[in-house]
Design a protein around this motif. Structure first.
Motif, PDB file in Angstrom:
ATOM      1  N   PRO A 177      -5.872  -4.251  -0.699  1.00 60.15           N
ATOM      2  CA  PRO A 177      -6.176  -3.736   0.295  1.00 60.15           C
ATOM      3  C   PRO A 177      -7.393  -4.400   1.078  1.00 60.15           C
ATOM      4  O   PRO A 177      -7.432  -4.428   2.438  1.00 60.15           O
ATOM      5  N   LEU A 178      -8.335  -4.952   0.323  1.00 58.26           N
ATOM      6  CA  LEU A 178      -9.218  -5.883   1.332  1.00 58.26           C
ATOM      7  C   LEU A 178      -8.647  -6.992   1.914  1.00 58.26           C
ATOM      8  O   LEU A 178      -8.874  -7.278   3.333  1.00 58.26           O
ATOM      9  N   TYR A 179      -7.560  -7.665   1.351  1.00 60.87           N
ATOM     10  CA  TYR A 179      -6.952  -8.718   1.884  1.00 60.87           C
ATOM     11  C   TYR A 179      -6.106  -8.165   3.201  1.00 60.87           C
ATOM     12  O   TYR A 179      -6.078  -8.817   4.285  1.00 60.87           O
ATOM     13  N   THR A 180      -5.431  -6.872   3.228  1.00 60.22           N
ATOM     14  CA  THR A 180      -4.851  -6.285   3.958  1.00 60.22           C
ATOM     15  C   THR A 180      -5.630  -6.039   5.402  1.00 60.22           C
ATOM     16  O   THR A 180      -5.287  -6.432   6.452  1.00 60.22           O
ATOM     17  N   GLY A 181      -6.789  -5.709   5.085  1.00 62.96           N
ATOM     18  CA  GLY A 181      -7.696  -5.520   6.134  1.00 62.96           C
ATOM     19  C   GLY A 181      -8.249  -6.732   6.914  1.00 62.96           C
ATOM     20  O   GLY A 181      -8.463  -6.948   8.005  1.00 62.96           O
ATOM     21  N   MET A 182      -8.648  -7.912   6.032  1.00 63.28           N
ATOM     22  CA  MET A 182      -8.671  -9.176   6.725  1.00 63.28           C
ATOM     23  C   MET A 182      -7.507  -9.768   7.616  1.00 63.28           C
ATOM     24  O   MET A 182      -7.922 -10.182   8.508  1.00 63.28           O
ATOM     25  N   VAL A 183      -6.427  -9.759   7.047  1.00 65.56           N
ATOM     26  CA  VAL A 183      -5.090  -9.958   7.709  1.00 65.56           C
ATOM     27  C   VAL A 183      -5.146  -9.146   9.129  1.00 65.56           C
ATOM     28  O   VAL A 183      -4.685  -9.724  10.020  1.00 65.56           O
ATOM     29  N   ALA A 184      -5.443  -7.774   9.103  1.00 66.28           N
ATOM     30  CA  ALA A 184      -5.241  -6.981  10.281  1.00 66.28           C
ATOM     31  C   ALA A 184      -6.192  -7.514  11.275  1.00 66.28           C
ATOM     32  O   ALA A 184      -5.802  -7.731  12.319  1.00 66.28           O
ATOM     33  N   ARG A 185      -7.454  -7.882  10.826  1.00 66.52           N
ATOM     34  CA  ARG A 185      -8.360  -8.084  11.868  1.00 66.52           C
ATOM     35  C   ARG A 185      -7.914  -9.510  12.482  1.00 66.52           C
ATOM     36  O   ARG A 185      -8.199  -9.816  13.436  1.00 66.52           O
ATOM     37  N   PRO A 223      -3.954   6.155  -1.197  1.00 67.40           N
ATOM     38  CA  PRO A 223      -4.619   5.417  -2.112  1.00 67.40           C
ATOM     39  C   PRO A 223      -5.953   5.523  -2.306  1.00 67.40           C
ATOM     40  O   PRO A 223      -6.661   5.330  -1.352  1.00 67.40           O
ATOM     41  N   ALA A 224      -6.517   5.584  -3.389  1.00 70.06           N
ATOM     42  CA  ALA A 224      -8.034   5.875  -3.619  1.00 70.06           C
ATOM     43  C   ALA A 224      -9.095   4.688  -2.870  1.00 70.06           C
ATOM     44  O   ALA A 224      -8.765   3.696  -3.203  1.00 70.06           O
ATOM     45  N   HIS A 225     -10.069   5.019  -2.033  1.00 71.03           N
ATOM     46  CA  HIS A 225     -10.866   4.020  -1.437  1.00 71.03           C
ATOM     47  C   HIS A 225     -10.124   2.979  -0.709  1.00 71.03           C
ATOM     48  O   HIS A 225     -10.650   1.986   0.039  1.00 71.03           O
ATOM     49  N   GLN A 275       4.041  -9.534  20.266  1.00 72.56           N
ATOM     50  CA  GLN A 275       3.338  -8.182  19.542  1.00 72.56           C
ATOM     51  C   GLN A 275       4.281  -7.097  18.784  1.00 72.56           C
ATOM     52  O   GLN A 275       4.964  -6.709  19.466  1.00 72.56           O
ATOM     53  N   GLY A 276       3.970  -6.915  17.713  1.00 72.60           N
ATOM     54  CA  GLY A 276       4.384  -6.043  16.827  1.00 72.60           C
ATOM     55  C   GLY A 276       3.691  -4.764  16.535  1.00 72.60           C
ATOM     56  O   GLY A 276       2.518  -4.915  16.702  1.00 72.60           O
ATOM     57  N   ASN A 277       4.492  -3.600  16.517  1.00 73.82           N
ATOM     58  CA  ASN A 277       3.880  -2.253  16.043  1.00 73.82           C
ATOM     59  C   ASN A 277       4.601  -1.924  14.783  1.00 73.82           C
ATOM     60  O   ASN A 277       5.923  -2.007  14.903  1.00 73.82           O
ATOM     61  N   PHE A 278       3.828  -1.342  13.774  1.00 73.81           N
ATOM     62  CA  PHE A 278       4.396  -1.105  12.417  1.00 73.81           C
ATOM     63  C   PHE A 278       4.216   0.367  12.210  1.00 73.81           C
ATOM     64  O   PHE A 278       3.160   0.908  12.176  1.00 73.81           O
ATOM     65  N   ALA A 279       5.496   1.268  11.968  1.00 72.74           N
ATOM     66  CA  ALA A 279       5.020   2.556  11.561  1.00 72.74           C
ATOM     67  C   ALA A 279       5.911   2.736  10.094  1.00 72.74           C
ATOM     68  O   ALA A 279       7.020   2.355  10.157  1.00 72.74           O
ATOM     69  N   ILE A 280       5.193   2.963   9.164  1.00 73.59           N
ATOM     70  CA  ILE A 280       5.441   3.027   7.621  1.00 73.59           C
ATOM     71  C   ILE A 280       5.306   4.460   7.203  1.00 73.59           C
ATOM     72  O   ILE A 280       4.251   5.073   7.384  1.00 73.59           O
ATOM     73  N   THR A 281       6.155   5.008   6.485  1.00 72.24           N
ATOM     74  CA  THR A 281       6.118   6.224   5.874  1.00 72.24           C
ATOM     75  C   THR A 281       6.549   6.110   4.390  1.00 72.24           C
ATOM     76  O   THR A 281       7.640   5.477   4.042  1.00 72.24           O
ATOM     77  N   ALA A 282       5.779   6.866   3.396  1.00 71.48           N
ATOM     78  CA  ALA A 282       6.151   6.741   2.010  1.00 71.48           C
ATOM     79  C   ALA A 282       6.159   8.214   1.435  1.00 71.48           C
ATOM     80  O   ALA A 282       5.270   8.916   1.745  1.00 71.48           O
ATOM     81  N   THR A 283       7.247   8.546   1.246  1.00 69.81           N
ATOM     82  CA  THR A 283       7.786   9.957   0.731  1.00 69.81           C
ATOM     83  C   THR A 283       8.121  10.036  -0.907  1.00 69.81           C
ATOM     84  O   THR A 283       9.184   9.281  -1.438  1.00 69.81           O
ATOM     85  N   GLY A 284       7.305  10.917  -1.514  1.00 77.52           N
ATOM     86  CA  GLY A 284       7.682  11.171  -2.767  1.00 77.52           C
ATOM     87  C   GLY A 284       6.961  12.061  -3.573  1.00 77.52           C
ATOM     88  O   GLY A 284       5.801  12.617  -2.807  1.00 77.52           O
ATOM     89  N   SER A 285       7.123  12.472  -4.688  1.00 73.63           N
ATOM     90  CA  SER A 285       6.363  13.400  -5.356  1.00 73.63           C
ATOM     91  C   SER A 285       4.983  12.931  -5.765  1.00 73.63           C
ATOM     92  O   SER A 285       4.784  11.682  -5.839  1.00 73.63           O
ATOM     93  N   HIS A 286       3.998  13.708  -5.411  1.00 69.29           N
ATOM     94  CA  HIS A 286       2.522  13.437  -5.713  1.00 69.29           C
ATOM     95  C   HIS A 286       1.962  12.202  -4.763  1.00 69.29           C
ATOM     96  O   HIS A 286       1.126  11.473  -5.242  1.00 69.29           O
ATOM     97  N   LEU A 331       0.860  -1.166   0.051  1.00 65.91           N
ATOM     98  CA  LEU A 331      -0.069  -0.233   0.022  1.00 65.91           C
ATOM     99  C   LEU A 331       0.843   1.207   0.072  1.00 65.91           C
ATOM    100  O   LEU A 331       0.492   2.200  -0.508  1.00 65.91           O
ATOM    101  N   ALA A 332       1.840   1.341   0.649  1.00 64.44           N
ATOM    102  CA  ALA A 332       2.923   2.532   0.564  1.00 64.44           C
ATOM    103  C   ALA A 332       3.429   2.632  -0.671  1.00 64.44           C
ATOM    104  O   ALA A 332       3.572   3.655  -0.998  1.00 64.44           O
TER     105      ALA A 332
END
Length: 212
Positions: A182-190, A159-161, A144-155, A123-124
């Protein structure tokens, strides 16, 4: 927005389509390079061989990433080493357009947490369509993990929706292969008992995941 209703077979088919889409390009390049070699043109031999080597490495990196991010990765309750996840993430993401700065301890985490951070990295990449730099910071307490991701770039943009899809919603209640990740990502998160948050400031998109 409507809750997405998806049969298990349809989910599997869409994920397979997504993985195949990622691998088709480098495999197609290998086929093209082999055709060049068959023409027996000495001036093109080095170019073709270089293209085969580069594309084979690319295809291998994409498959290794998909195996951890989308595959079973062991039996139920399996643990995955964050170090292994970092290796496949670096192989998959570092190229001419993107650079990944991965910082994580060498620790075992439940597989759904590791699958989650890898999917968040995908997604990043979508947040910076013109390329840039992605940083991923993983902290671990016990199992237990905690994750912090940043994506830096032009424009840069969220991501939409994506937030609706992660929550299992879409405008029509249906999705295609482009929206399944992204749907699958949400399923994995839950399944991992974690929640995801997005934020944007200037040319930087932040994605965080922590226990729900």
């Amino acid at each position: 927005m409507t809750a997405i209703s998806l049969e298990p077979l349809d989910l599997a088919a869409l994920l397979c389509s997504r993985v195949c889409h990622d691998v088709i390009s480098p495999v197609g390049a290998i086929v093209n390079a082999l055709e060049v070699l068959e023409e027996d043109d000495p001036s093109m031999k080095d170019f073709a061989l270089d293209l085969i080597k580069k594309s084979a490495r690319n295809a291998s990196a994409r498959l290794q990433f998909a195996r951890l991010a989308f595959g079973a990765a062991g039996s139920a309750g399996a643990m995955i080493d964050l170090g292994d996840a970092g290796s496949v993430a670096n192989g998959f993401l570092n190229d001419e357009k993107l650079s990944l700065d991965w910082e994580a301890p060498r620790a075992l985490l439940p597989k759904n947490q590791v699958k989650l951070v890898l999917n968040l990295l995908v997604l990043a990449t979508q947040a910076i369509p013109r390329g840039g730099k992605i940083t991923c910071r993983c902290t671990v307490t016990g199992e237990q993990g905690n994750f912090a991701i940043t994506a830096t770039g032009s424009h840069a943009r969220i991501p939409a929706h994506v937030e609706d899809l992660i929550a299992g919603r879409s405008e029509t209640g249906a999705i295609d292969a482009h929206a399944v990740q992204p749907l699958y990502t949400g399923m994995v998160a839950r399944a991992a008992g974690m929640k995801i948050a997005f934020a944007i400031e200037g040319d930087t998109v932040s994605i965080g995941a922590e226990p729900a």
